[in-house]
Enzyme design. Structure first.
Site, PDB file in Angstrom:
ATOM      1  N   GLY A  16      60.607  71.900  41.327  1.00 50.52           N
ATOM      2  CA  GLY A  16      59.265  72.477  41.394  1.00 50.52           C
ATOM      3  C   GLY A  16      59.063  73.626  40.425  1.00 50.52           C
ATOM      4  CB  SER A  17      60.853  74.854  37.415  1.00 53.38           C
ATOM      5  OG  SER A  17      60.798  73.752  36.525  1.00 53.38           O
ATOM      6  CG  ASN A  18      56.958  71.735  34.948  1.00 52.31           C
ATOM      7  OD1 ASN A  18      56.476  72.310  33.984  1.00 52.31           O
ATOM      8  ND2 ASN A  18      58.034  70.998  34.847  1.00 52.31           N
ATOM      9  CG  ASN A 111      54.030  62.944  33.605  1.00 48.18           C
ATOM     10  OD1 ASN A 111      54.531  63.602  34.503  1.00 48.18           O
ATOM     11  ND2 ASN A 111      54.752  62.240  32.744  1.00 48.18           N
ATOM     12  CG  HIS A 113      58.002  62.642  28.621  1.00 48.96           C
ATOM     13  ND1 HIS A 113      58.699  61.878  29.540  1.00 48.96           N
ATOM     14  CD2 HIS A 113      58.634  62.466  27.432  1.00 48.96           C
ATOM     15  CE1 HIS A 113      59.700  61.264  28.920  1.00 48.96           C
ATOM     16  NE2 HIS A 113      59.685  61.608  27.654  1.00 48.96           N
ATOM     17  CG  ASP A 154      56.542  58.536  29.853  1.00 50.80           C
ATOM     18  OD1 ASP A 154      57.768  58.367  29.815  1.00 50.80           O
ATOM     19  OD2 ASP A 154      55.967  59.226  30.731  1.00 50.80           O
ATOM     20  CD  GLU A 183      59.366  70.308  30.988  1.00 52.48           C
ATOM     21  OE1 GLU A 183      58.948  70.196  32.143  1.00 52.48           O
ATOM     22  OE2 GLU A 183      60.437  69.821  30.600  1.00 52.48           O
TER      23      GLU A 183
END
Ligand code: GRF
Length: 200
Positions: A16-18, A111, A113, A154, A183
């Site tokens: 869950g760092s994003n 998303n 990537h 993607d 990110e």
């Protein structure tokens, strides 16, 4: 409506760092958006824990809970509709988004990537596999990509990308760490760009 706060659902499966990066960016950037829901295929993960700690509703939704994939997909759409979700952000979500969900939210699912799509994307390109492939290919740079999610993995329209150098001494782990930092800055900027595009 000008004063409508964009209602975000984040789909997560892991650390869950994003999720945290977006949560903190919303606090600081005062983007006209709020995280309303954290949905995960796992009942326990870092993202779900962080959401609970910050009074964000969590939903555990997994194919295993349903008799058919179609019922699962329908439940996912319903989870989003009943909370009036405007935009879905995949943030470390390790499952394919059902077509029914993509169809219900066209150009409304993002998303992130951990590579410079269209290179190093598609099946099998996740986690350290991506970074090992970049190193093996002798690339001088890598980075992160935020793209719209469509029916092909993607392959959706790229919204924003950012590059990082690949160093000679890099291992997949050291490159992964550099890309992950990238990110955390990129995703909030990509969301801001999307909200600006939408407001025009
Ligand atoms: C990140 O590398 C992201 O690019 C990928 O999932 C990984 C883990 O993300 N989609 P998080 O730490 O769970 O946000």
């Amino acid at each position: 409506m000008a004063n409508h706060k964009t209602r975000l659902a984040l789909f997560c499966s892991g650390t869950g760092s994003n999720f945290r990066a977006i949560f903190h960016a919303l606090e600081k950037k005062r983007l006209n958006a709020e995280i309303v829901l954290c949905l995960s295929n796992r009942s326990q993960c870092g993202a779900m824990e962080f959401a609970r700690e910050n009074n964000i509703e969590t939903v555990h939704l997994s194919e295993k809970q349903f008799d058919s994939f179609e019922e699962f997909a329908g439940a996912m759409v319903e989870s989003l509709r009943e909370r009036q979700i405007d935009v879905v952000l995949l943030a470390g979500y390790m499952r394919k988004v059902p077509l029914a969900v993509v169809a219900a939210f066209p150009e409304r699912i993002l998303n992130i990537h951990p590579a410079l799509l269209p290179k190093f994307g598609g099946a099998g390109m996740y986690g350290t596999h991506v970074h090992a492939a970049v190193i093996a290919a002798g690339e001088a740079e890598s980075g992160a990509t935020v793209h719209f999610v469509n029916e092909e993995y993607d392959k959706g329209r790229i919204l924003l990308q950012r590059k990082v150098p690949v160093l000679h001494a890099d291992t997949p782990e050291s490159l992964a760490a550099r890309v992950l930092d990238c990110e955390h800055a990129l995703y909030p900027d990509a969301l801001e760009k999307m909200l600006e595009e939408q407001s025009r």
